[in-house]
Design a protein around this motif. Structure first.
Motif, PDB file in Angstrom:
ATOM      1  N   PHE A  71      63.182 105.335  48.342  1.00 45.15           N
ATOM      2  CA  PHE A  71      61.738 105.338  48.573  1.00 45.15           C
ATOM      3  C   PHE A  71      61.279 106.576  49.347  1.00 45.15           C
ATOM      4  CE2 PHE A  71      62.131 100.875  47.379  1.00 45.15           C
ATOM      5  CZ  PHE A  71      61.035 100.757  46.537  1.00 45.15           C
ATOM      6  N   ILE A  72      62.145 107.138  50.182  1.00 44.56           N
ATOM      7  CA  ILE A  72      61.784 108.397  50.846  1.00 44.56           C
ATOM      8  C   ILE A  72      61.690 109.514  49.808  1.00 44.56           C
ATOM      9  CG2 ILE A  72      62.612 110.207  52.413  1.00 44.56           C
ATOM     10  CD1 ILE A  72      63.604 108.064  54.281  1.00 44.56           C
ATOM     11  N   MET A 106      53.632 105.245  55.345  1.00 44.39           N
ATOM     12  CA  MET A 106      54.506 105.341  54.181  1.00 44.39           C
ATOM     13  C   MET A 106      55.968 105.295  54.599  1.00 44.39           C
ATOM     14  SD  MET A 106      52.713 107.906  51.414  1.00 44.39           S
ATOM     15  CE  MET A 106      52.395 109.277  52.521  1.00 44.39           C
ATOM     16  N   LEU A 107      56.276 105.956  55.716  1.00 47.34           N
ATOM     17  CA  LEU A 107      57.650 105.930  56.219  1.00 47.34           C
ATOM     18  C   LEU A 107      58.049 104.521  56.627  1.00 47.34           C
ATOM     19  CD1 LEU A 107      60.182 107.567  57.042  1.00 47.34           C
ATOM     20  CD2 LEU A 107      59.161 107.757  59.320  1.00 47.34           C
ATOM     21  N   LEU A 108      57.156 103.831  57.324  1.00 44.54           N
ATOM     22  CA  LEU A 108      57.426 102.444  57.721  1.00 44.54           C
ATOM     23  C   LEU A 108      57.634 101.571  56.490  1.00 44.54           C
ATOM     24  CD1 LEU A 108      57.576 100.220  59.882  1.00 44.54           C
ATOM     25  CD2 LEU A 108      55.070 100.016  59.708  1.00 44.54           C
ATOM     26  N   GLY A 109      56.843 101.834  55.451  1.00 43.34           N
ATOM     27  CA  GLY A 109      56.976 101.080  54.205  1.00 43.34           C
ATOM     28  C   GLY A 109      58.348 101.242  53.570  1.00 43.34           C
ATOM     29  N   PHE A 165      64.775  97.119  53.923  1.00 41.13           N
ATOM     30  CA  PHE A 165      65.291  95.953  54.640  1.00 41.13           C
ATOM     31  C   PHE A 165      65.185  94.694  53.781  1.00 41.13           C
ATOM     32  CE2 PHE A 165      64.532  92.255  57.381  1.00 41.13           C
ATOM     33  CZ  PHE A 165      65.678  92.282  58.168  1.00 41.13           C
ATOM     34  N   LEU A 166      64.029  94.489  53.136  1.00 41.58           N
ATOM     35  CA  LEU A 166      63.828  93.300  52.311  1.00 41.58           C
ATOM     36  C   LEU A 166      64.787  93.297  51.119  1.00 41.58           C
ATOM     37  CD1 LEU A 166      59.919  93.061  52.299  1.00 41.58           C
ATOM     38  CD2 LEU A 166      61.535  91.636  53.573  1.00 41.58           C
TER      39      LEU A 166
END
Length: 310
Positions: free
Chosen positions: A111-112, A142-145, A151-152
């Motif tokens: 995702f990054i 966006m980074l937190l996302g 994690f999920l």
């Protein structure tokens, strides 16, 4: 039916059963892992000391380097120890933790890379709105996302595995605990679990890959309107991103976009996205990026001058 779990540890077959081959692999992969640590730490240090983190592209590159270190460290240290060990064992809990760590950091990296592709799309296709669209607040969100989704994803993978019974055998034909080799050892029907695992990993891998290909295709098409200097600079930056995407997503697609089956080639394919890609990222992003190279030169001069002053 009540879960029965007689397995307290797993035994890895490793990369090879040949002692001479294992010794050669230890030397080679020790070098690779050292390059991963030093190369990615150097990029992080360069970005911070050169104040490059103010730019969204380098803000995400900084965290990509951090994730690369964590991702490779989830598997490489154990693999190196096992290459010199006669007994290649890992506890059940350790196996689940390794499974969680490899999928957590692997998914976060995916995702990054996707966010970095979006950053380049906005910078090249919407340059007048770049500052307002890619402000620090949005970059942080966006980074937190990326961390939350990673994690999920890994939580789902581990939750699907831990509820399965393992009553033997306990030998894994791999060098780390990955979901498909571990599912193979469960003493129950894993068809439904395998489908969910493949859907979970496959959706993320294929979806992100399609988004990346679409973004870079639009970017490359838009370059026709740019000046020669603009095209050169954009191709230099995007070229490095595309190279990383191909090296990382090629093996990942082979591993996770298929039914719950394992092949003897899986171990060597896994080496590409757990070791080779994290090692090549620093080389690709520095050799193809003049701004990073200049920042590194300035940082080296500062260190040299300070050393001479003392």
């Amino acid at each position: 039916m009540e879960k029965i779990n007689n397995v307290t540890e797993f035994i890895f077959w490793g990369l090879s059963q040949n002692l001479e081959v294992e010794e050669v692999c230890f030397v080679v992969f020790s070098f690779f892992y050292t390059v991963i640590l030093l190369g990615n730490l150097l990029i992080m240090l360069t970005i911070h000391m050169g104040n490059l983190y103010k730019s969204p592209m380098y803000f995400f590159l900084n965290y990509l380097s951090f994730v690369d270190i964590c991702y490779s460290s989830a598997t490489a240290p154990k693999m190196l120890v096992d290459l010199l060990s006669k007994s290649k064992t890992i506890s059940y809990v350790g196996c689940m933790l390794q499974l969680f760590g490899s999928h957590f950091f692997g998914c976060t990296e995916i995702f990054i890379l996707t966010v970095m592709a979006y950053d380049r799309y906005v910078a090249i296709c919407k340059p007048l709105y770049y500052v307002s669209i890619m402000d620090r607040d949005r970059c942080n969100k966006m980074l937190l996302g990326t961390w939350v989704v990673g994690f999920l994803h890994s939580l789902i993978q581990v939750a699907l595995v831990v509820q399965l019974p393992f009553c033997g055998p306990n030998e894994i034909d791999h060098y780390f605990c990955d979901v498909h080799p571990v599912l193979k050892l469960a003493c129950t029907d894993t068809f439904v679990v395998g489908v969910v695992v493949t859907a979970n990993s496959g959706t993320i891998t294929l979806g992100s890959f399609v988004i990346l290909l679409t973004s870079y295709t639009i970017i490359l098409l838009s370059l026709r309107k740019q000046s020669a200097e603009g095209r050169r600079k954009a191709l230099s930056t995007c070229g490095s991103h595309i190279a990383v995407v191909i090296i990382f997503f090629g093996p990942c697609t082979f591993m996770y976009m298929r039914p719950d089956t394992t092949f003897s080639e899986d171990k060597m394919v896994a080496v590409f996205y757990t070791i080779i890609t994290p090692m090549l990222n620093p080389l690709i992003y520095t050799l193809r990026n003049a701004e990073v190279k200049n920042a590194m030169k300035k940082m080296c001069r500062k260190v040299f001058w300070k050393a001479n002053d003392k």
